[in-house]
Design a protein around this motif. Structure first.
Motif, short mmCIF file in Angstrom:
data_model
loop_
_atom_site.label_atom_id
_atom_site.label_comp_id
_atom_site.label_asym_id
_atom_site.label_seq_id
_atom_site.Cartn_x
_atom_site.Cartn_y
_atom_site.Cartn_z
N GLU A 78 0.84 -1.21 0.00
CA GLU A 78 0.00 0.00 0.00
C GLU A 78 0.86 1.24 0.00
N LYS A 135 -9.85 -14.71 1.07
CA LYS A 135 -10.31 -13.48 1.69
C LYS A 135 -9.90 -12.24 0.90
N GLU A 178 3.35 -7.42 20.26
CA GLU A 178 2.85 -6.04 20.23
C GLU A 178 2.74 -5.40 21.62
N PRO A 197 -2.89 -0.21 18.30
CA PRO A 197 -3.08 0.24 16.92
C PRO A 197 -3.37 -0.97 16.04
N ASP A 198 -4.32 -0.81 15.16
CA ASP A 198 -4.66 -1.89 14.24
C ASP A 198 -3.51 -2.08 13.26
N LYS A 200 -3.67 -2.19 10.25
CA LYS A 200 -3.78 -1.41 9.02
C LYS A 200 -3.23 0.01 9.18
N HIS A 261 -17.75 -5.42 13.86
CA HIS A 261 -18.11 -6.02 12.59
C HIS A 261 -19.00 -7.24 12.81
N SER A 265 -13.90 -11.25 10.95
CA SER A 265 -13.02 -12.31 10.43
C SER A 265 -12.52 -13.18 11.57
N TYR A 266 -12.37 -12.56 12.75
CA TYR A 266 -11.78 -13.26 13.89
C TYR A 266 -12.81 -13.31 15.02
N HIS A 270 -13.97 -7.95 19.51
CA HIS A 270 -13.09 -6.78 19.39
C HIS A 270 -13.87 -5.61 18.81
N ARG A 287 -21.92 -4.08 7.41
CA ARG A 287 -20.94 -4.77 8.27
C ARG A 287 -20.70 -4.11 9.63
N1 GTA Z 1 -2.76 -5.08 15.84
O1 GTA Z 1 -1.83 -9.22 14.15
C1 GTA Z 1 -2.60 -8.26 14.19
C2 GTA Z 1 -3.82 -8.19 13.47
N2 GTA Z 1 -4.46 -9.03 12.61
C3 GTA Z 1 -4.03 -10.34 12.17
C4 GTA Z 1 -5.62 -8.45 12.22
N3 GTA Z 1 -5.74 -7.25 12.81
C5 GTA Z 1 -4.64 -7.06 13.59
N4 GTA Z 1 -4.31 -6.02 14.38
C6 GTA Z 1 -3.15 -6.09 15.06
N5 GTA Z 1 -2.32 -7.17 14.98
O2 GTA Z 1 -9.08 -4.46 11.59
C7 GTA Z 1 -6.85 -6.34 12.70
C8 GTA Z 1 -7.40 -6.19 11.30
C9 GTA Z 1 -8.86 -5.82 11.53
C10 GTA Z 1 -9.16 -6.45 12.87
C11 GTA Z 1 -10.04 -7.66 12.75
O3 GTA Z 1 -7.91 -6.86 13.43
O4 GTA Z 1 -6.71 -5.20 10.56
P1 GTA Z 1 -12.43 -8.27 11.87
O5 GTA Z 1 -12.38 -9.55 12.62
O6 GTA Z 1 -13.69 -7.53 11.92
O7 GTA Z 1 -11.99 -8.63 10.42
O8 GTA Z 1 -11.32 -7.27 12.39
P2 GTA Z 1 -11.74 -7.81 9.09
O9 GTA Z 1 -12.07 -6.40 9.23
O10 GTA Z 1 -12.34 -8.59 7.98
O11 GTA Z 1 -10.21 -8.01 9.00
P3 GTA Z 1 -9.21 -7.62 7.95
O12 GTA Z 1 -8.20 -8.68 7.98
O13 GTA Z 1 -8.71 -6.27 8.19
O14 GTA Z 1 -9.99 -7.63 6.52
C12 GTA Z 1 -10.45 -6.44 5.98
C13 GTA Z 1 -10.92 -6.57 4.57
O15 GTA Z 1 -10.63 -5.31 4.03
C14 GTA Z 1 -10.21 -7.63 3.75
O16 GTA Z 1 -11.16 -8.46 3.14
C15 GTA Z 1 -9.43 -6.86 2.71
O17 GTA Z 1 -9.66 -7.30 1.40
C16 GTA Z 1 -9.91 -5.43 2.83
N6 GTA Z 1 -8.83 -4.43 2.88
C17 GTA Z 1 -8.88 -3.27 2.23
N7 GTA Z 1 -7.78 -2.55 2.46
C18 GTA Z 1 -7.02 -3.28 3.28
C19 GTA Z 1 -5.75 -3.07 3.87
N8 GTA Z 1 -5.08 -1.95 3.69
N9 GTA Z 1 -5.24 -4.02 4.66
C20 GTA Z 1 -5.92 -5.15 4.90
N10 GTA Z 1 -7.12 -5.40 4.37
C21 GTA Z 1 -7.68 -4.48 3.57
#
Ligand code: GTA
Length: 330
Positions: A78, A135, A178, A197-198, A200, A261, A265-266, A270, A287
């Protein structure tokens, strides 16, 4: 907090619905390594998705092990947002400037910044499971309207049989990963949480501020499990989360979008905290559930989330969508 002499209301490892979900083989074997990811030896398999608007590419790559076996990885590349205080430096220290076109008072250029000002955020999932590849793959999505009975009969058995490993969550709660990033913690085992911090967010600018609150108790999978019993926990997350973010980052509560959400996903409860001005992935109507609304709904009816239907989108080839189709619910 726990009352002395009485068993804790929410024992740390207790699961609400039987045993912990079985982990997929690949996930169980995926130990967190200390060595940096071998970016230079990644073989590109395919571009899963790219987004011109987000300036991001989701890549499926493979890394060859010592005996030649290939392991899957997902890389998210990104371009990072601009930082105001770096812009002047970027203009001053560019390494090359190529004119593309000029017309009257309008012109466009290719500007090449020095390496320190052209950072790319690289997120790596390694080893990645087939579910991770799915995913991030661009696909059509379909809305599902899940009644409580659908949840009980279709969704719950499915998420108990296969869902992403939540080892990363436990690593944060147990300070195995972390730990130096923790912004705030309420250590109560029932009503406490950790704010970090997330994934992302690179924390360089506030425009895309994104934090996540992970609750300490381990028996709440998602919004569906919430009852009035969880109100103290949810209120702590809301209030202490806001205070901690205002104190550390100077962003007031009125500029935070605080939500859960469904589906996540998890499956460990949270809460997402994102900057109101940031169009965060997953903040859409199908969502995101605002935490303040969730609290109000539970006040109106302790069993609200065990009664009402919830809508969410599923990707076309998600096995859960197939289950809903087989049950004639889509
Ligand atoms: N601090 O190890 C981690 C970690 N992991 C593995 C996930 N998260 C983490 N945070 C820390 N350490 O916001 C965060 C994720 C998410 C949250 C889980 O935990 O960043 P969720 O269970 O509701 O699942 O939240 P979600 O939102 O689907 O998770 P995820 O993985 O972020 O997926 C987001 C979707 O957005 C994906 O399908 C992807 O295609 C899309 N997306 C768009 N832009 C991005 C981007 N920049 N990075 C990641 N995904 C993106």
């Amino acid at each position: 907090g726990a009352v002395p002499g009485r068993p804790p209301r929410c024992p740390r490892a207790a699961m609400a619905d039987g045993p912990a979900p079985k982990r997929r083989r690949e996930e169980a074997e995926a130990a967190p390594g200390d060595s940096p990811f071998p970016l230079g030896s990644v073989r590109l398999r395919r571009l899963l998705r790219d987004s011109a608007r987000e300036k991001a590419a989701f890549v499926h790559g493979q890394v060859a092990g010592p005996s030649g076996e290939e392991t899957d990885a997902v890389l998210i590349l990104e371009k990072t947002p601009f930082q105001e205080e770096k812009i002047e430096e970027l203009l001053r220290r560019h390494t090359k400037l190529e004119l593309q076109m000029r017309n009257d008072i309008y012109s466009t250029y290719r500007l090449y910044p020095p390496p320190e000002l052209s950072e790319i955020k690289a997120t790596v999932v390694y080893p990645a499971t087939e579910k991770h590849l799915q995913k991030y793959l661009r696909q059509e999505v379909h809305l599902v309207r899940e009644t409580w009975e659908d949840y009980r009969d279709i969704t719950l058995p499915f998420i108990q049989s296969q869902s992403f490993s939540i080892q990363w969550v436990y690593n944060i709660l147990e300070k195995k990963a972390e730990a130096d990033r923790i912004i705030h913690e309420n250590p109560d085992p029932c009503d406490g949480f950790v704010l970090v911090p997330d994934f992302k967010w690179n924390q360089n600018q506030l425009e895309d501020l994104y934090l996540i609150a992970l609750v300490h108790r381990r028996d709440v999978k998602s919004l569906r499990d919430l009852t009035a019993e969880h109100l103290p926990l949810l209120r702590n997350v809301l209030q202490e989360g806001r205070e901690a973010i205002a104190k550390r980052f100077g962003v007031p509560g009125s500029q935070l979008r605080i939500y859960l959400h469904y589906q996540p996903s998890y499956y460990h409860l949270h809460v997402h905290f994102t900057a109101l001005g940031y169009d965060a992935p997953g903040s859409s109507a199908e969502r995101a559930h605002l935490l303040e609304d969730v609290v109000d709904n539970l006040l109106l009816d302790a069993g609200y989330y065990q009664k009402r239907a919830l809508t969410f989108a599923l990707r076309a080839d998600e096995p859960l969508l197939k289950k809903f189709q087989e049950a004639g619910r889509v």
